[in-house]
Design a protein around this motif. Structure first.
Motif, PDB file in Angstrom:
ATOM      1  N   VAL A   1      64.371  -0.231  55.515  1.00  9.47           N
ATOM      2  CA  VAL A   1      63.645  -1.480  55.323  1.00  9.47           C
ATOM      3  C   VAL A   1      63.170  -1.571  53.874  1.00  9.47           C
ATOM      4  O   VAL A   1      62.569  -0.629  53.351  1.00  9.47           O
TER       5      VAL A   1
ATOM      6  N   ALA B   1      51.730   0.568  58.502  1.00 18.81           N
ATOM      7  CA  ALA B   1      52.252   0.885  57.178  1.00 18.81           C
ATOM      8  C   ALA B   1      52.081  -0.265  56.196  1.00 18.81           C
ATOM      9  O   ALA B   1      52.136  -0.049  54.978  1.00 18.81           O
ATOM     10  N   MET B   2      51.935  -1.492  56.700  1.00 11.04           N
ATOM     11  CA  MET B   2      51.719  -2.627  55.815  1.00 11.04           C
ATOM     12  C   MET B   2      50.202  -2.808  55.649  1.00 11.04           C
ATOM     13  O   MET B   2      49.488  -3.013  56.623  1.00 11.04           O
TER      14      MET B   2
ATOM     15  N   ARG C   1      53.285  -1.813  50.993  1.00  8.06           N
ATOM     16  CA  ARG C   1      53.791  -0.939  52.053  1.00  8.06           C
ATOM     17  C   ARG C   1      53.447   0.511  51.740  1.00  8.06           C
ATOM     18  O   ARG C   1      53.658   0.978  50.617  1.00  8.06           O
TER      19      ARG C   1
ATOM     20  N   CYS D   1      55.630   4.379  56.794  1.00  7.75           N
ATOM     21  CA  CYS D   1      56.725   3.546  57.304  1.00  7.75           C
ATOM     22  C   CYS D   1      57.836   4.401  57.908  1.00  7.75           C
ATOM     23  O   CYS D   1      58.310   5.360  57.293  1.00  7.75           O
ATOM     24  N   THR D   2      58.254   4.027  59.109  1.00  8.22           N
ATOM     25  CA  THR D   2      59.328   4.759  59.810  1.00  8.22           C
ATOM     26  C   THR D   2      60.648   3.996  59.780  1.00  8.22           C
ATOM     27  O   THR D   2      61.594   4.394  60.457  1.00  8.22           O
ATOM     28  N   ASN D   3      60.690   2.889  59.031  1.00  5.37           N
ATOM     29  CA  ASN D   3      61.889   2.052  58.951  1.00  5.37           C
ATOM     30  C   ASN D   3      62.332   1.537  60.317  1.00  5.37           C
ATOM     31  O   ASN D   3      63.517   1.371  60.574  1.00  5.37           O
ATOM     32  N   CYS D   4      61.357   1.263  61.160  1.00  2.00           N
ATOM     33  CA  CYS D   4      61.698   0.811  62.514  1.00  2.00           C
ATOM     34  C   CYS D   4      62.253  -0.605  62.500  1.00  2.00           C
ATOM     35  O   CYS D   4      62.952  -1.008  63.428  1.00  2.00           O
ATOM     36  N   GLY D   5      61.920  -1.381  61.481  1.00  3.51           N
ATOM     37  CA  GLY D   5      62.460  -2.743  61.365  1.00  3.51           C
ATOM     38  C   GLY D   5      61.666  -3.810  62.092  1.00  3.51           C
ATOM     39  O   GLY D   5      62.011  -4.989  62.028  1.00  3.51           O
ATOM     40  N   ALA D   6      60.616  -3.434  62.785  1.00  2.91           N
ATOM     41  CA  ALA D   6      59.862  -4.417  63.579  1.00  2.91           C
ATOM     42  C   ALA D   6      59.311  -5.552  62.723  1.00  2.91           C
ATOM     43  O   ALA D   6      59.258  -6.700  63.164  1.00  2.91           O
ATOM     44  N   CYS D   7      58.931  -5.250  61.503  1.00  2.00           N
ATOM     45  CA  CYS D   7      58.326  -6.269  60.648  1.00  2.00           C
ATOM     46  C   CYS D   7      59.343  -7.293  60.142  1.00  2.00           C
ATOM     47  O   CYS D   7      58.990  -8.433  59.849  1.00  2.00           O
TER      48      CYS D   7
ATOM     49  N   CYS E   1      53.156  -4.208  62.593  1.00  2.00           N
ATOM     50  CA  CYS E   1      53.601  -2.842  62.269  1.00  2.00           C
ATOM     51  C   CYS E   1      52.921  -1.832  63.200  1.00  2.00           C
ATOM     52  O   CYS E   1      51.697  -1.722  63.218  1.00  2.00           O
ATOM     53  N   PRO E   2      53.712  -1.065  63.955  1.00  2.00           N
ATOM     54  CA  PRO E   2      53.119  -0.156  64.945  1.00  2.00           C
ATOM     55  C   PRO E   2      52.393   1.034  64.330  1.00  2.00           C
ATOM     56  O   PRO E   2      51.580   1.669  65.005  1.00  2.00           O
ATOM     57  N   VAL E   3      52.693   1.352  63.065  1.00  2.00           N
ATOM     58  CA  VAL E   3      52.054   2.531  62.446  1.00  2.00           C
ATOM     59  C   VAL E   3      51.134   2.127  61.283  1.00  2.00           C
ATOM     60  O   VAL E   3      50.711   2.969  60.490  1.00  2.00           O
TER      61      VAL E   3
HETATM   62  S1  SF4 Z   1      57.088  -2.378  61.079  1.00  2.00           S
HETATM   63 FE1  SF4 Z   1      55.966  -0.886  59.835  1.00  2.00          FE
HETATM   64  S2  SF4 Z   1      57.008   1.061  60.229  1.00  2.00           S
HETATM   65 FE2  SF4 Z   1      58.373  -0.564  60.931  1.00  2.00          FE
HETATM   66  S3  SF4 Z   1      59.708  -0.964  59.135  1.00  2.00           S
HETATM   67 FE3  SF4 Z   1      58.000  -2.408  59.019  1.00  2.00          FE
HETATM   68  S4  SF4 Z   1      56.507  -1.385  57.709  1.00  2.00           S
HETATM   69 FE4  SF4 Z   1      57.924   0.175  58.384  1.00  2.00          FE
END
Ligand code: SF4
Ligand code: SF4
Length: 133
Positions: free
Chosen positions: A107, A128-129, A78, A83-89, A124-126
């Motif tokens: 996250v 980050a992974m 990561r 990472c914005t800690n959006c939680g989508a993942c 992941c929208p940005v």
């Molecule tokens: S989807 Fe991407 S930005 Fe969102 S919490 Fe997971 S790693 Fe972070």
């Protein structure tokens, strides 16, 4: 003889086959399941150490069953800066390697649990992974 570390990916139609039994019994391979996340009738991933004289035959058998086989030459990491800690993942991770910590709502990523399914990389929208080879 050093073990081969490989990643198996299963589709819903291949996830309920007794492949470990066949690798051991039919191909005389020594199998160590490093990580696995497979639900019957769903997609799944398994990381194996495989060793034996008939390794190539065993791999051919797996592929003939519709299972995707890759050498384990990559890891998922990561990028904390992105990472914005959006939680989508977290809702897509089958191994609970990505999870929301409470009450901080940050996250967390436990790489030891990761089975390299790459779902988080896709969602992941940005971006980050990241995959490291
Ligand atoms: S989807 Fe991407 S930005 Fe969102 S919490 Fe997971 S790693 Fe972070
Ligand atoms: S690749 Fe991502 S989604 Fe898949 S197990 Fe690892 S952390 Fe979870």
């Amino acid at each position: 003889m050093a073990p081969h570390k490989i990643v198996l990916r299963f589709t819903p139609t291949t996830s309920d086959q007794p492949i470990i039994y066949h690798l051991v019994k039919d191909y005389d391979l020594v199998v160590n399941i490093v990580k696995a996340k497979i639900n019957p009738h769903l997609e799944g991933t398994m990381v194996l150490d495989l060793v034996g004289e008939r390794y190539e035959e065993g791999i051919a058998y797996l592929r003939s069953q519709g299972i995707t086989v890759h050498p384990l030459t990559q890891e998922v990491v990561r990028n904390h800066d992105r990472c914005t800690n959006c939680g989508a993942c977290t809702g897509h991770c089958p191994a609970a390697a990505l999870y929301m910590e409470r009450p901080s709502m940050e996250v967390q990523f436990n790489g030891d649990r990761c089975v390299l399914c790459l779902q988080c990389v896709k969602v992941c929208p940005v971006r980050a992974m990241e995959v490291r080879i």
